[in-house]
Scaffold this active site. Structure first.
Site, PDB file in Angstrom:
ATOM      1  N   LEU A 193       0.618  -1.389  -0.384  1.00  0.00           N
ATOM      2  CA  LEU A 193       0.119   0.067   0.690  1.00  0.00           C
ATOM      3  C   LEU A 193       1.208   1.018   0.058  1.00  0.00           C
ATOM      4  O   LEU A 193       2.065   1.321   0.713  1.00  0.00           O
ATOM      5  CB  LEU A 193      -0.792  -0.177   0.904  1.00  0.00           C
ATOM      6  CG  LEU A 193      -2.286  -1.123   1.072  1.00  0.00           C
ATOM      7  CD1 LEU A 193      -2.907  -0.743   2.649  1.00  0.00           C
ATOM      8  CD2 LEU A 193      -2.955  -0.886   0.918  1.00  0.00           C
ATOM      9  N   ASP A 194       0.453   2.198  -0.760  1.00  0.00           N
ATOM     10  CA  ASP A 194       0.912   3.865  -0.326  1.00  0.00           C
ATOM     11  C   ASP A 194       1.755   3.694   0.541  1.00  0.00           C
ATOM     12  O   ASP A 194       0.749   3.353   1.663  1.00  0.00           O
ATOM     13  CB  ASP A 194       0.068   4.792  -1.399  1.00  0.00           C
ATOM     14  CG  ASP A 194       0.546   4.507  -2.821  1.00  0.00           C
ATOM     15  OD1 ASP A 194       0.869   3.760  -3.334  1.00  0.00           O
ATOM     16  OD2 ASP A 194      -0.732   4.790  -3.325  1.00  0.00           O
ATOM     17  N   LYS A 195       2.497   4.890   1.506  1.00  0.00           N
ATOM     18  CA  LYS A 195       2.288   5.217   2.778  1.00  0.00           C
ATOM     19  C   LYS A 195       1.135   5.655   3.101  1.00  0.00           C
ATOM     20  O   LYS A 195       1.516   5.912   4.168  1.00  0.00           O
ATOM     21  CB  LYS A 195       3.941   6.046   2.150  1.00  0.00           C
ATOM     22  CG  LYS A 195       4.293   6.983   3.694  1.00  0.00           C
ATOM     23  CD  LYS A 195       5.518   8.019   3.515  1.00  0.00           C
ATOM     24  CE  LYS A 195       5.622   8.909   4.387  1.00  0.00           C
ATOM     25  NZ  LYS A 195       6.366  10.074   4.491  1.00  0.00           N
TER      26      LYS A 195
END
Length: 340
Positions: A162-164
């Protein structure tokens, strides 16, 4: 440390470097005299012969840190021209990449765990995998502390990301067999991922975005819609859950709560597909979504994750509630909860 481990960025199994260096032992020192062939050569270039296992970029960094001396004096300029007969000494230090594969204790919100795998609810701001600018404090570092056997697994068992600034559910393998099976399920599109998001504009009917994607040819930090022959297939189903209004510069603008179902797992897929449809996510400044309702990061949450347990064959279906920032914004929109 496993010498075969590569500390570079994680590749999505559907979309689908670092260097190995000594770890915690005392730094190695090497030295040599410049011969006639090295006269007039740049210091950083000459050092690639003395320490060929390191990249020139890393050697430049060591020069700038004062780890290299010429006739006993530290020089801070990689471009320094050498003279025959000079004595060069270097203190070899591990690359940042090699330092990344280390255990760091951190609190993990574990939704499910057994001896084969674990599912965590990733918080906003946690980077999944080490990369330039984030060589520590990542989920991978936390997994190595929570489950030391992860050190023997590819990417410490991480099979998707998942993105940050995206919160929500991720599955992680704890054995090589589980990692392999989960990766195959993802590649076969048998791991089902569903997201909740707040997007600009009015979404009142379901729609499907089926547009190929690729890395943006202008900005390497972005992804972009691409012609089918140049990109990889990507499909997102979008379902409306409610519409509210937000005051922006004295004008009312509609905001929609949506439920997104992924059929593929491309990097930034929902963010790109919704922006392409005229509905960028709130606060997704990379793709043109301005902040609102207190959101300071893209309003996206991985709310549901379902897959087949790789050992037992059991169907697992897990959910994660909205984090506080997105829950507060969601309430202001007055959207319905995700049913079922």
């Amino acid at each position: 440390m496993d010498a075969e481990y590569r500390a570079g960025g994680l590749q999505d199994p559907e979309d689908d470097a670092g260097e190995f260096a000594p770890g915690d032992e005392a730094p190695e020192r090497r030295g040599a005299d410049v011969d006639a062939g090295g006269h007039g050569e740049r210091l950083d270039r000459w050092l690639t012969g003395l320490a060929p296992e390191f990249s020139r970029n890393h050697l430049q960094a060591l020069i700038e840190r004062g780890c290299v001396t010429v006739d006993g004096k530290a020089l801070l300029k990689p471009a320094h021209k050498l003279r025959a007969g000079q004595r060069i000494e270097i203190e070899l230090q591990p690359t940042d990449e090699s330092r990344a594969f280390r255990a760091e204790a951190m609190a993990l919100d574990i939704v499910f765990e057994d001896e084969h795998l674990m599912v965590i609810d990733k918080p906003v701001g946690l980077v999944v995998h080490p990369a330039p600018g984030n060589w520590s404090g990542t989920l991978m570092n936390g997994l190595l502390a929570h489950h030391p056997a992860a050190a023997s697994l590819p990417r410490a068992g991480i099979v998707h990301r998942l993105d940050k600034d995206t919160s929500g559910l991720m599955v992680v393998g704890k054995t090589l067999e589980a990692v392999t099976a989960l990766s195959r399920q993802i590649a076969a599109r048998e791991v089902h991922r569903e997201y909740l998001a707040l997007a600009w504009g009015r979404v009142e009917e379901p729609f499907v975005v089926e547009k190929a994607m690729r890395r943006d040819p202008v900005s390497r930090v972005k992804m972009a819609i691409a012609p089918a022959n140049l990109g990889k297939p990507a499909r997102t189903d979008v379902f409306p859950l409610g519409v509210g209004e937000v005051q922006v510069n004295g004008q009312a603008r509609p905001v929609s709560a949506v439920h997104c179902v992924l059929h593929t797992g491309r990097t930034h897929q929902i963010r790109v597909h919704l922006t392409h449809s005229g509905h960028p996510l709130l606060a997704d400044t990379l793709y043109g979504g301005v902040p609102a309702l207190g959101m300071t990061r893209q309003a996206l949450h991985a709310a549901r994750l379902s897959f087949t347990h790789p050992a037992s064959g059991e169907a697992l279906a897990l959910r994660a509630p909205l984090p506080a920032d997105l829950a507060a914004a969601w309430a202001q929109v007055g959207a319905a909860e995700l049913a079922g």
